[in-house]
Design a protein around this motif. Structure first.
Motif, PDB file in Angstrom:
ATOM      1  N   PHE B  88       0.854  -1.182   0.000  1.00 38.60           N
ATOM      2  CA  PHE B  88       0.000   0.000   0.000  1.00 38.60           C
ATOM      3  C   PHE B  88       0.892   1.235   0.000  1.00 38.60           C
ATOM      4  O   PHE B  88       1.853   1.301   0.754  1.00 38.60           O
ATOM      5  N   GLY B  89       0.583   2.194  -0.848  1.00 31.12           N
ATOM      6  CA  GLY B  89       1.421   3.393  -0.907  1.00 31.12           C
ATOM      7  C   GLY B  89       0.866   4.412  -1.874  1.00 31.12           C
ATOM      8  O   GLY B  89      -0.328   4.411  -2.185  1.00 31.12           O
ATOM      9  N   ALA B  90       1.748   5.278  -2.351  1.00 30.39           N
ATOM     10  CA  ALA B  90       1.303   6.373  -3.212  1.00 30.39           C
ATOM     11  C   ALA B  90       2.177   6.463  -4.459  1.00 30.39           C
ATOM     12  O   ALA B  90       3.320   6.008  -4.466  1.00 30.39           O
ATOM     13  N   PHE B 106       6.039   4.426  -4.346  1.00 28.95           N
ATOM     14  CA  PHE B 106       6.690   3.839  -3.176  1.00 28.95           C
ATOM     15  C   PHE B 106       5.613   3.120  -2.380  1.00 28.95           C
ATOM     16  O   PHE B 106       4.596   3.724  -2.030  1.00 28.95           O
ATOM     17  N   PRO B 108       5.363   0.414   0.860  1.00 21.78           N
ATOM     18  CA  PRO B 108       5.714  -0.571   1.872  1.00 21.78           C
ATOM     19  C   PRO B 108       4.689  -1.712   1.848  1.00 21.78           C
ATOM     20  O   PRO B 108       3.563  -1.524   1.369  1.00 21.78           O
ATOM     21  N   GLY B 109       5.067  -2.860   2.354  1.00 18.41           N
ATOM     22  CA  GLY B 109       4.139  -3.984   2.338  1.00 18.41           C
ATOM     23  C   GLY B 109       4.560  -5.091   3.272  1.00 18.41           C
ATOM     24  O   GLY B 109       5.577  -4.980   3.972  1.00 18.41           O
TER      25      GLY B 109
END
Lengths: 251, 190
Positions: B88-90, B106, B108-109
């Motif tokens: 999940f990110g942008a 980017f 993270p997960g």
């Protein structure tokens, strides 16, 4: 100049209070339970907030308060017993209190390899107060630097791959402070890089490399240190954040 | 690869010729397709069923969640038994006013992994564990129609599988492309 005076006042208060608190902790914690440690660390964190609360009462800052951001983060942990860099993933949200004051609430899950002989898992949940040096932070296309201090609760698990060694776990409380930058790509979206040192207030779990006399193999031994220790590690965090709206104030 | 380069050569001129916008605040787009991943440290190639859902908070910034469902390793005698992941990110979109939408993200997960450790000539099932991940994505969308688009992503993931049995670097470079759909959830095009 007013900003520098505020920073100097804040730093003087912080170091004075930390020194006082440290003496009290050393005096009491060897003979009392961890609960006392948690209470004292909460007290330290509350003192951290004091100068910020005074600043937040300024009327001119009322238009900035209430901004709510959500973000995702990766955290890298270094200078632990593991002697290697751990990596974690987590999330955060920010609630801005005033023009130069923001708060950050976070949760992280970190995993660190310990020299190929075991591993360490850390879970952090906590909050920090951010103080921006610039008078107009979070401006699009500009870097905003800030000082950060806060408090967190954490759970640590250290596991050895050697069959005869049982794992060590602990709950503890911690305080952290450091410096960071935001870079706003748009009005509502920022990239952030933060470096902070986190000091755990509680018993420590030590990992050390031993040699098994029977087989001659090296293995990782885990010992739980009794009493109080100020074990810590450096955390470097890369995050992205998006401002979704305001909890209060002008829209 | 040859056809892919030809496709790019045809799409890039469209960027300068087009002034209509297919990306806008409130757009929700999604896709589901297959992905291939290569783990250079383990020298194995894996196949995934992958999907993502993305919301455009404005023309330049979108928020996106991805999932990777591990199907199998394509390499013979692979030690990787499971590697499901969510991210999940942008994302940042460089050309918000064009059909061609290059992006950088980017995310993270975390992943749920299981790795077999070779032991006495046999594969023993090892423990499963949850691994924190970091990932960077580069790619593009090509909005050819009001409802549909073509998407291509290249993702680099960094992570490590840590259990009492072994520690294994599961860093991976993965590639996926396919057809996606997009709708306006705000109903007001800006």
């Amino acid at each position: 100049m007013q900003v520098f005076r505020e920073i100097a006042l804040f730093l003087a208060m912080t170091f004075g209070l930390l020194k006082l608190a440290y003496r009290q902790i050393i005096r009491h914690c060897e003979e009392r339970s961890n609960l006392l440690t948690v209470r004292i660390s909460l007290l330290i964190a509350a003192f951290y907030l004091l100068p910020f609360t005074l600043s937040a009462q300024e009327k001119k800052d009322s238009n900035y308060g209430g901004q709510l951001s959500f973000g995702m983060r990766n955290t890298f942990s270094s200078f632990t017993d593991a002697q290697s860099i751990g990596m974690g993933a987590g999330g955060e949200f920010r609630i801005r209190l005033a023009r130069q004051i923001n708060t950050e609430w976070f949760a992280d899950y970190l995993a660190t390899d310990i020299q190929g002989m075991g591993y360490r898992h850390d879970m952090h949940i906590g909050w920090s107060v951010l103080f921006y040096f610039s008078k107009h932070p979070l401006t699009t296309g500009k870097i905003s630097t800030y000082f950060l201090a806060g408090h967190c609760f954490d759970y640590t698990e250290v596991v050895s791959e050697w069959p005869g060694v049982s794992k060590g776990t602990r709950w503890s409380s911690a305080v952290q402070c450091g410096f960071g930058i935001h870079y706003n790509l748009t009005k509502n979206f920022d990239l952030s890089l933060l470096s902070q040192y986190m000091v755990h207030l509680g018993t420590d779990i030590n990992s050390s490399i031993q040699v098994d006399p029977a087989t001659g193999y090296s293995y990782m031994d885990i010992t739980r240190q009794s009493g109080f220790s100020l074990e810590g590690h450096l955390l470097t965090t890369l995050s992205i954040n998006y401002q979704v709206g305001r909890l209060w104030g002008k829209r | 690869m040859f056809y892919f380069i030809i496709f790019l050569l045809f799409t890039i001129p469209c960027v300068s010729q087009s002034d209509s916008s297919f990306t806008y605040k409130g757009m929700l787009r999604g896709t589901a397709n297959f992905a291939l991943g290569d783990m250079p440290q383990l020298n194995i190639t894996n196949a995934y069923l992958t999907g993502n859902l993305e919301y455009y908070a404005n023309k330049k910034i979108s928020i996106r969640g991805d999932n990777y469902l591990f199907l199998n390793s394509l390499t013979k005698n692979s030690i990787l038994q499971d590697n499901d992941a969510i991210y999940f990110g942008a994302f940042y979109h460089f050309l918000p006013n064009h059909h061609f939408d290059p992006l950088l993200g980017f995310q993270p997960g975390i992943s749920h992994t299981q790795i077999s450790i070779p032991f006495s000539g046999l594969n023993e099932a090892a423990e499963t564990t949850i691994c924190p991940l970091t990932s960077f994505v580069a790619g593009f969308n090509y909005f050819a129609d009001q409802w549909f688009h073509f998407q291509l992503n290249i993702r680099y993931t960094i992570g490590e599988h840590l259990t009492t049995a072994d520690e294994t670097n599961i860093s991976e470079i993965s590639f996926n492309f396919g057809l996606g759909f997009n709708i306006n959830v705000l109903k007001k095009k800006k």
